[in-house]
Motif scaffolding. Structure first.
Motif, PDB file in Angstrom:
ATOM      1  N   LEU A  87       3.485 -12.085   8.318  1.00 14.58           N
ATOM      2  CA  LEU A  87       2.957 -11.129   8.781  1.00 14.58           C
ATOM      3  C   LEU A  87       4.105 -10.257   8.463  1.00 14.58           C
ATOM      4  N   ASN A  88       3.521  -8.816   8.238  1.00 12.55           N
ATOM      5  CA  ASN A  88       4.788  -7.048   9.083  1.00 12.55           C
ATOM      6  C   ASN A  88       4.164  -6.940  10.604  1.00 12.55           C
ATOM      7  N   GLU A  89       4.436  -6.631  11.722  1.00 17.50           N
ATOM      8  CA  GLU A  89       4.311  -6.311  12.731  1.00 17.50           C
ATOM      9  C   GLU A  89       2.982  -6.608  13.213  1.00 17.50           C
ATOM     10  N   PRO A  90       2.565  -7.179  13.474  1.00 14.76           N
ATOM     11  CA  PRO A  90       1.116  -8.169  13.922  1.00 14.76           C
ATOM     12  C   PRO A  90       0.431  -6.586  15.425  1.00 14.76           C
ATOM     13  N   TRP A  91       1.842  -6.095  16.238  1.00 14.21           N
ATOM     14  CA  TRP A  91       1.701  -5.339  17.072  1.00 14.21           C
ATOM     15  C   TRP A  91       1.543  -3.501  16.627  1.00 14.21           C
ATOM     16  N   VAL A  92       1.507  -3.863  15.677  1.00 10.40           N
ATOM     17  CA  VAL A  92       0.587  -2.870  14.903  1.00 10.40           C
ATOM     18  C   VAL A  92       0.108  -2.810  14.257  1.00 10.40           C
ATOM     19  N   LEU A 124       8.265  -8.748  13.681  1.00  8.60           N
ATOM     20  CA  LEU A 124       8.006  -8.844  14.955  1.00  8.60           C
ATOM     21  C   LEU A 124       8.729  -6.897  14.158  1.00  8.60           C
ATOM     22  N   ASN A 125       8.204  -5.927  14.923  1.00  7.55           N
ATOM     23  CA  ASN A 125       9.135  -4.886  15.841  1.00  7.55           C
ATOM     24  C   ASN A 125       8.866  -4.889  17.205  1.00  7.55           C
ATOM     25  N   LEU A 126      10.124  -4.551  17.140  1.00  7.30           N
ATOM     26  CA  LEU A 126      10.533  -5.077  18.646  1.00  7.30           C
ATOM     27  C   LEU A 126      10.940  -4.174  18.870  1.00  7.30           C
ATOM     28  N   TYR A 174       0.652  -1.039   0.286  1.00  5.22           N
ATOM     29  CA  TYR A 174       0.003  -0.299  -0.265  1.00  5.22           C
ATOM     30  C   TYR A 174       0.643   0.832   0.084  1.00  5.22           C
ATOM     31  N   GLN A 175       2.000   1.169   0.537  1.00  3.96           N
ATOM     32  CA  GLN A 175       3.088   1.829   0.840  1.00  3.96           C
ATOM     33  C   GLN A 175       3.119   2.477  -0.815  1.00  3.96           C
ATOM     34  N   ILE A 176       3.911   2.007  -1.966  1.00  2.00           N
ATOM     35  CA  ILE A 176       3.901   2.084  -3.009  1.00  2.00           C
ATOM     36  C   ILE A 176       3.165   1.959  -4.355  1.00  2.00           C
ATOM     37  N   ILE A 213      12.806  -9.031  12.630  1.00  2.00           N
ATOM     38  CA  ILE A 213      13.224  -7.750  13.274  1.00  2.00           C
ATOM     39  C   ILE A 213      13.191  -6.510  12.770  1.00  2.00           C
ATOM     40  N   ASN A 214      11.868  -5.306  13.070  1.00  4.31           N
ATOM     41  CA  ASN A 214      11.895  -3.985  12.489  1.00  4.31           C
ATOM     42  C   ASN A 214      12.723  -3.215  13.470  1.00  4.31           C
ATOM     43  N   TYR A 215      13.773  -2.457  13.394  1.00  5.94           N
ATOM     44  CA  TYR A 215      13.587  -2.057  14.773  1.00  5.94           C
ATOM     45  C   TYR A 215      14.366  -0.016  14.423  1.00  5.94           C
ATOM     46  N   TYR A 216      13.321   0.963  15.289  1.00 10.43           N
ATOM     47  CA  TYR A 216      13.481   1.870  14.888  1.00 10.43           C
ATOM     48  C   TYR A 216      14.411   2.904  15.782  1.00 10.43           C
ATOM     49  N   THR A 217      13.150   2.897  17.665  1.00 11.78           N
ATOM     50  CA  THR A 217      13.791   3.244  17.988  1.00 11.78           C
ATOM     51  C   THR A 217      13.865   2.431  19.933  1.00 11.78           C
ATOM     52  N   THR A 218      14.011   2.986  20.917  1.00  8.52           N
ATOM     53  CA  THR A 218      13.347   1.911  22.013  1.00  8.52           C
ATOM     54  C   THR A 218      12.659   2.284  22.888  1.00  8.52           C
ATOM     55  N   GLU A 261       3.548   7.150   4.114  1.00  8.79           N
ATOM     56  CA  GLU A 261       4.442   7.016   5.349  1.00  8.79           C
ATOM     57  C   GLU A 261       3.059   7.299   6.721  1.00  8.79           C
ATOM     58  N   TRP A 262       2.059   6.618   5.789  1.00 10.45           N
ATOM     59  CA  TRP A 262       1.185   5.224   7.034  1.00 10.45           C
ATOM     60  C   TRP A 262      -0.024   6.954   7.394  1.00 10.45           C
ATOM     61  N   ALA A 263       0.035   7.407   8.463  1.00  7.04           N
ATOM     62  CA  ALA A 263      -0.900   7.775   9.241  1.00  7.04           C
ATOM     63  C   ALA A 263      -0.401   9.650   8.820  1.00  7.04           C
ATOM     64  N   HIS A 292       1.111  -6.870   5.035  1.00  6.26           N
ATOM     65  CA  HIS A 292       1.723  -5.459   5.667  1.00  6.26           C
ATOM     66  C   HIS A 292       0.464  -4.459   5.421  1.00  6.26           C
ATOM     67  N   TRP A 293      -0.400  -4.863   6.622  1.00  7.44           N
ATOM     68  CA  TRP A 293      -1.753  -4.579   6.924  1.00  7.44           C
ATOM     69  C   TRP A 293      -2.599  -3.618   5.992  1.00  7.44           C
ATOM     70  N   ASP A 294      -2.742  -4.005   4.919  1.00  9.66           N
ATOM     71  CA  ASP A 294      -3.558  -3.911   3.157  1.00  9.66           C
ATOM     72  C   ASP A 294      -4.766  -4.834   3.023  1.00  9.66           C
ATOM     73  N   ALA A 334      13.047  12.288  11.906  1.00  8.05           N
ATOM     74  CA  ALA A 334      11.828  13.673  11.514  1.00  8.05           C
ATOM     75  C   ALA A 334      10.340  12.966  12.458  1.00  8.05           C
ATOM     76  N   MET A 335      10.480  11.488  12.232  1.00  6.40           N
ATOM     77  CA  MET A 335       9.803  11.041  13.127  1.00  6.40           C
ATOM     78  C   MET A 335       9.679  11.676  14.567  1.00  6.40           C
ATOM     79  N   GLY A 336      10.942  11.679  15.238  1.00  3.24           N
ATOM     80  CA  GLY A 336      10.731  12.464  16.514  1.00  3.24           C
ATOM     81  C   GLY A 336      11.177  10.751  17.341  1.00  3.24           C
ATOM     82  N   ALA A 373      17.403  -2.164   4.217  1.00  2.00           N
ATOM     83  CA  ALA A 373      17.218  -1.197   4.820  1.00  2.00           C
ATOM     84  C   ALA A 373      15.397  -0.562   4.774  1.00  2.00           C
ATOM     85  N   TRP A 374      15.208   0.097   5.297  1.00  2.00           N
ATOM     86  CA  TRP A 374      14.018   0.766   5.110  1.00  2.00           C
ATOM     87  C   TRP A 374      13.938   1.898   5.049  1.00  2.00           C
ATOM     88  N   SER A 375      13.419   2.458   3.563  1.00  2.00           N
ATOM     89  CA  SER A 375      12.569   2.157   2.761  1.00  2.00           C
ATOM     90  C   SER A 375      13.500   2.474   1.315  1.00  2.00           C
TER      91      SER A 375
HETATM   92  C1  GBH Z   1       7.726   0.310  10.048  1.00  2.00           C
HETATM   93  O1  GBH Z   1       6.334   0.464  11.326  1.00  2.00           O
HETATM   94  C2  GBH Z   1       6.528  -0.327   9.336  1.00  2.00           C
HETATM   95  O2  GBH Z   1       6.696  -1.519   9.393  1.00  2.00           O
HETATM   96  C3  GBH Z   1       6.708   0.494   8.090  1.00  2.00           C
HETATM   97  O3  GBH Z   1       5.837   0.473   6.891  1.00  2.00           O
HETATM   98  C4  GBH Z   1       6.961   1.492   7.839  1.00  2.00           C
HETATM   99  O4  GBH Z   1       6.714   2.959   7.135  1.00  2.00           O
HETATM  100  C5  GBH Z   1       8.042   2.450   9.039  1.00  2.00           C
HETATM  101  O5  GBH Z   1       7.670   1.268   9.982  1.00  2.00           O
HETATM  102  C6  GBH Z   1       8.371   3.639   9.303  1.00  2.00           C
HETATM  103  O6  GBH Z   1       7.087   4.086  10.208  1.00  2.00           O
HETATM  104  O7  GBH Z   1       7.208   5.413  21.220  1.00  2.00           O
HETATM  105  O8  GBH Z   1       6.920   7.199  19.082  1.00  2.00           O
HETATM  106  O9  GBH Z   1       8.935   6.620  20.062  1.00  2.00           O
HETATM  107  C7  GBH Z   1       7.048   0.878  12.209  1.00  2.00           C
HETATM  108  C8  GBH Z   1       6.727   0.851  13.949  1.00  2.00           C
HETATM  109  C9  GBH Z   1       8.089   2.045  14.549  1.00  2.00           C
HETATM  110  C10 GBH Z   1       6.100   1.238  15.620  1.00  2.00           C
HETATM  111  C11 GBH Z   1       8.510   3.576  16.356  1.00  2.00           C
HETATM  112  C12 GBH Z   1       6.405   1.840  17.212  1.00  2.00           C
HETATM  113  C13 GBH Z   1       7.846   3.706  18.424  1.00  2.00           C
HETATM  114  C14 GBH Z   1       7.649   5.026  18.351  1.00  2.00           C
HETATM  115  N1  GBH Z   1       6.861   1.078  14.834  1.00  2.00           N
HETATM  116  N2  GBH Z   1       7.381   3.088  17.029  1.00  2.00           N
HETATM  117  S1  GBH Z   1       7.944   6.214  19.471  1.00  2.00           S
END
Ligand code: GBH
Length: 461
Positions: free
Chosen positions: A170-175, A227-229, A25-27, A299-304, A421-423, A127-129, A338-340, A413-415
């Motif tokens: 599945l991608n990220e059932p938590w989300v 999973l997003n961990l 859905y993103q592309i 494992i999808n990782y962005y922050t802690t 970017e969803w919402a 992936h969520w659609d 930029a996501m904070g 690498a994402w992406s």
């Molecule tokens: C992924 O989700 C998605 O799989 C992908 O589609 C999306 O584009 C990408 O990330 C970027 O968003 O508590 O405010 O510090 C990631 C979802 C991101 C959810 C980090 C938890 C913690 C945010 N996760 N988030 S915060």
């Protein structure tokens, strides 16, 4: 390349799998082409206020028509693998019944192109659609959705099983569960905590049923889940802060890892949410289905998360954590994207190590890691040193994990492209490649060149 101040070269194992990821859905855009029906995101993104600027995925990166150019870009970067998702509403427009051949044919064209380029496809089934018709029938809170998902998975595998080795259910059932059904920030935008917890179970059950469907069609398939961990730590060693960390670690990590890898839900999490749900949706045999052995964990990782005990201030009404809205989320004071989201490369190391130390051994892949920054085109060039530094530091964290014995086998690498970017709509750019949404022109950023060099050298230097 810019000097990051980290000059020691770190070399990856010879067979380490390097890739980049996207999601349908993103592309794709082309949301009404060739018999595709609406997904929950087509409907949700049209609700006023749901997505920044009223953006939708109607056109997105128009990848549906430009996939040849996009695979050529992947080739130019030397990607060994490409992780993408299949849109369920293209394959089964109402989420049930016979396959829509025209929808399947799009992915066949993509797979042909990848095969010609020598790029290993890594297929994510969801992936969520979700097809909107299945949401109308109750969505993930409804047990039948898990059965429907397994049927859809079998269709896709039957069509592509001969050319796809790596399958993610599945991608990220938590989300899906918590943002979709608890805080309503994602489609379908429901705010029903009990339904969110039922969704967790039915998503995991769908994973288990799909896994066994794939295995029965091809015992040699490599099947897993992503999973997003996020390693979670307490602000201080005070017992109340440690308890807050236990609660968030439970809801964010263990609620998924434990049933998948240990075959049971964590007692403390079940107790924490008892006022919302009695888990009566768990039927005999479900946990055996969910914990059937997997071949890899993504494992999808962005922050802690750094958390502290409730201090009496009002609970966060937008919290994604049911029965833990009172826990305070405090940062480390690190720089943010930029996501904070705080930049914490060591958190990736800790997350990988946590999984390797606490659970039975399973090959791990980082299936997403990356960052949004405010990119700009200047004289036709997009220079993004912050993203280069982000990749550099997180790849070093991966290398440290491998050196510490973590069975990490690859990194995506994402992406590949800036995308929907969803919402946040098109405001937030995560791509290695910049997309000008007025012209659909693609411009590889400095980080794309950097990543191409990493892949070619098999090291970060
Ligand atoms: C992924 O989700 C998605 O799989 C992908 O589609 C999306 O584009 C990408 O990330 C970027 O968003 O508590 O405010 O510090 C990631 C979802 C991101 C959810 C980090 C938890 C913690 C945010 N996760 N988030 S915060």
């Amino acid at each position: 390349r810019p000097d990051t101040g980290l000059e020691t070269a770190v070399r990856f194992p010879a067979d380490f799998l390097w890739g980049a990821a996207t999601a349908s859905y993103q592309i794709e855009g082309a949301v009404t082409a060739d018999g595709r029906s609406p997904s929950i995101w087509d409907v949700f993104s049209r609700q006023p206020g749901a997505v920044a600027n009223g953006d939708t995925g109607d056109e997105a990166c128009d990848h549906y028509h430009r996939y040849r150019e996009d695979v050529a870009i992947m080739s130019s970067l030397g990607l060994r693998s490409y992780r993408f998702s299949v849109a369920w509403p293209r394959v089964q427009p109402t989420g049930r019944g016979p396959a829509n051949q025209a929808g399947l044919d799009f992915y066949k064209r993509v797979l042909d192109e990848l095969q010609n380029a020598g790029i290993e496809p890594w297929v994510t089934l969801y992936h969520w659609d979700l097809p909107q018709a299945l949401e109308d029938a109750g969505g993930w809170p409804n047990r039948d959705t898990a059965e429907r998902f397994a049927e859809y998975a079998a269709i896709v595998h039957k069509e592509f099983g001969d050319r796809v080795r790596f399958w993610t259910t599945l991608n990220e059932p938590w989300v899906s569960a918590m943002l979709g059904y608890h805080n309503g920030v994602h489609a379908p935008g429901r705010r029903e905590p009990a339904a969110a917890l039922a969704s967790v179970h039915h998503l995991l059950l769908g994973h288990g049923l799909a896994t066994s469907a794939l295995r029965s069609q091809d015992p040699g398939a490599t099947v897993g889940i992503t999973l997003n961990l996020a390693a979670t730590s307490a602000a201080t060693d005070a017992p109340a802060d440690l308890d807050a960390a236990r609660r968030i670690d439970g809801l964010a990590n263990r609620l998924y890892l434990d049933p998948l890898l240990l075959g049971r839900y964590p007692d403390d999490v079940v107790a924490d949410v008892a006022a919302l749900s009695d888990f009566s949706f768990v039927e005999d045999g479900d946990l055996e289905t969910i914990s059937a052995p997997i071949d890899m964990l993504g494992i999808n990782y962005y922050t802690t998360n750094v958390v502290a005990a409730p201090d009496g201030s009002p609970p966060d009404p937008g919290s994604p954590h049911p029965a833990a809205e009172d826990v305070r989320h405090i940062g480390r004071g690190a720089p943010k994207t930029a996501m904070g989201w705080e930049i914490d490369p060591d958190g990736l190391y800790r997350t990988l190590k946590m999984v390797a130390d606490k659970y039975p051994a399973v090959p791990l892949y980082v299936t997403e890691n990356g960052a949004a920054f405010d990119d700009e085109v200047v004289d036709g060039v997009v220079d993004d040193p912050d993203r280069v530094a982000y990749f550099d530091s997180h790849l070093r964290a991966c290398h440290r994990a491998i050196a510490a014995g973590v069975p990490l086998r690859g990194y995506f690498a994402w992406s590949l492209l800036d995308n929907f970017e969803w919402a946040f709509g098109y405001d937030k750019r995560f791509g290695l490649v910049f997309v000008d949404y007025r012209t659909q022109r693609r411009i590889p950023k400095t980080s794309a060149r950097f990543y191409a060099d990493v892949i070619a050298r098999n090291e970060v230097w």
